[in-house]
Design an enzyme around this catalytic site. Sequence first.
Site, short mmCIF file in Angstrom:
data_model
loop_
_atom_site.label_atom_id
_atom_site.label_comp_id
_atom_site.label_asym_id
_atom_site.label_seq_id
_atom_site.Cartn_x
_atom_site.Cartn_y
_atom_site.Cartn_z
N LYS A 47 -5.91 3.03 3.66
CA LYS A 47 -4.82 2.31 5.40
C LYS A 47 -4.67 3.66 5.98
CE LYS A 47 -2.93 -1.73 3.56
NZ LYS A 47 -2.33 -2.30 2.93
N ASN A 68 -5.45 -1.75 8.02
CA ASN A 68 -5.89 -2.76 7.01
C ASN A 68 -6.33 -4.03 6.92
OD1 ASN A 68 -4.11 -4.56 8.36
ND2 ASN A 68 -4.03 -5.77 6.35
N GLY A 115 8.31 3.70 0.40
CA GLY A 115 7.08 3.57 0.22
C GLY A 115 6.45 2.93 1.70
N1 LIG Z 1 3.26 -8.73 -1.02
C1 LIG Z 1 1.21 -7.75 -0.14
O1 LIG Z 1 0.88 -8.83 0.18
C2 LIG Z 1 2.01 -6.94 -0.64
C3 LIG Z 1 1.16 -5.79 0.47
C4 LIG Z 1 1.68 -4.46 0.07
C5 LIG Z 1 2.23 -3.60 -0.62
N2 LIG Z 1 2.82 -5.47 -1.65
C6 LIG Z 1 3.40 -4.48 -3.23
O2 LIG Z 1 4.84 -3.78 -2.79
C7 LIG Z 1 5.59 -2.71 -4.14
C8 LIG Z 1 5.12 -1.65 -3.09
O3 LIG Z 1 3.60 -0.70 -2.24
P1 LIG Z 1 3.51 0.16 -1.68
O4 LIG Z 1 2.08 0.18 -0.47
O5 LIG Z 1 4.56 0.63 -0.45
O6 LIG Z 1 3.66 1.45 -2.89
P2 LIG Z 1 4.86 3.24 -2.60
O7 LIG Z 1 4.23 3.48 -0.94
O8 LIG Z 1 4.14 3.70 -4.22
O9 LIG Z 1 5.87 3.32 -2.49
C9 LIG Z 1 6.49 2.23 -3.92
C10 LIG Z 1 7.78 2.07 -4.00
O10 LIG Z 1 8.35 1.93 -5.25
C11 LIG Z 1 9.47 2.68 -5.42
N3 LIG Z 1 9.19 2.74 -7.35
C12 LIG Z 1 8.05 2.49 -7.96
N4 LIG Z 1 8.43 2.93 -9.31
C13 LIG Z 1 9.95 2.72 -9.13
C14 LIG Z 1 10.09 3.40 -10.34
N5 LIG Z 1 10.48 3.53 -11.63
N6 LIG Z 1 12.05 2.96 -10.29
C15 LIG Z 1 11.87 3.13 -8.88
N7 LIG Z 1 11.42 2.83 -8.15
C16 LIG Z 1 10.64 3.05 -7.42
C17 LIG Z 1 8.89 4.32 -5.00
O11 LIG Z 1 10.20 4.85 -4.92
P3 LIG Z 1 10.29 6.38 -5.10
O12 LIG Z 1 10.10 7.02 -3.07
O13 LIG Z 1 11.33 7.15 -5.20
O14 LIG Z 1 8.58 7.30 -5.51
C18 LIG Z 1 8.84 3.39 -3.76
O15 LIG Z 1 10.12 3.46 -3.01
C19 LIG Z 1 4.23 -2.91 -4.82
O16 LIG Z 1 4.79 -3.91 -5.66
C20 LIG Z 1 3.05 -3.77 -4.14
O17 LIG Z 1 2.35 -4.05 -4.60
C21 LIG Z 1 2.81 -6.40 -1.63
#
Ligand SMILES: NC(=O)c1ccc[n+]([C@@H]2O[C@H](COP(=O)([O-])OP(=O)(O)OC[C@H]3O[C@@H](n4cnc5c(N)ncnc54)[C@H](OP(=O)(O)O)[C@@H]3O)[C@@H](O)[C@H]2O)c1
Length: 262
Positions: A47, A68, A115
């Site tokens: 993305k 996207n 994130g």
């Molecule tokens: N429904 C939908 O269409 C849709 C679309 C996009 C994303 N999502 C979901 O949204 C979520 C985030 O996606 P993303 O793309 O933003 O991922 P990302 O950029 O990798 O960000 C991950 C986030 O989760 C936190 N995190 C990960 N592991 C953790 C842990 N063990 N303890 C505390 N915090 C933790 C990270 O904190 P740190 O910064 O401290 O690492 C960061 O804030 C995912 O579950 C994804 O499946 C859903």
Amino acid sequence: MHNAAFAALGLNWRYLAFEVPPDQLKSALLGAQQMGFIGLNLTVPHKLLAVPLVEELDDSARLLGAVNTVQFLTNAAGKSVSRGYNTDGDALLRAVREDLQVELQNARVLVLGAGGAARAAVLKLAAAGVAELALVNRTGDKATKLAQEARRFFPATNVSVGYPRGSVDLVLNATALGLQPADALPLDLTAFSWAQARAAYDMIYRPAETAFLQSAKAAGCRTANGLGMLLYQGARALEIWAQTAAPLEVMRTALEASIHGR
Ligand SMILES: NC(=O)c1ccc[n+]([C@@H]2O[C@H](COP(=O)([O-])OP(=O)(O)OC[C@H]3O[C@@H](n4cnc5c(N)ncnc54)[C@H](OP(=O)(O)O)[C@@H]3O)[C@@H](O)[C@H]2O)c1
């Protein structure tokens, strides 16, 4: 959900998944364009990488700095042009409004995570007129940076880092916590109580009900998972490509069957 929608619309199109290494994204996009693709979707990590690779950026992609959805169009000179969109942000707003009946204008929202998904959520919520945004993330620096960025773009929104004191209209989980059964809750219930919240949205859709949603529901909050966001981003992409209304219920049924097996 796209193939079900194409069938319902009588379109002789196919939606296929391809795994492309990030360093091959440029050639993959050019190849798709050369082969006459109508468009495509991109997921993590493509993305952000696609932003400089498309010839035109729609406002939706410019605001979020992420693409996207790509559409291949033919311009007035008969040349094919690639245009990047971002349908994730509007999809989240639609899901929160339709699935939770939360009015975002002047709302107070607690966002968990900093994130890519949280960034899109924070900027879109601010653009939608949310009055107060509180940001909480494991890595505090990332929440601080995101708050600074949101304040720069949207000075009318009050953006703070840390748990809010009073009540909020919505708690949004944009962390990856909840994807695994053994995961901890994404929020600290000694610092924030569900009694302070009206509704909870989890971007995670598999499992359908995370511990975050279970605890919110048990405390009397309205809850919804991320399936609506996934559905609406896909429906909007289809509308960009096909220039017609998406058959939403056909897409929802196909998506639920694929993700939850029902
Ligand atoms: N429904 C939908 O269409 C849709 C679309 C996009 C994303 N999502 C979901 O949204 C979520 C985030 O996606 P993303 O793309 O933003 O991922 P990302 O950029 O990798 O960000 C991950 C986030 O989760 C936190 N995190 C990960 N592991 C953790 C842990 N063990 N303890 C505390 N915090 C933790 C990270 O904190 P740190 O910064 O401290 O690492 C960061 O804030 C995912 O579950 C994804 O499946 C859903």
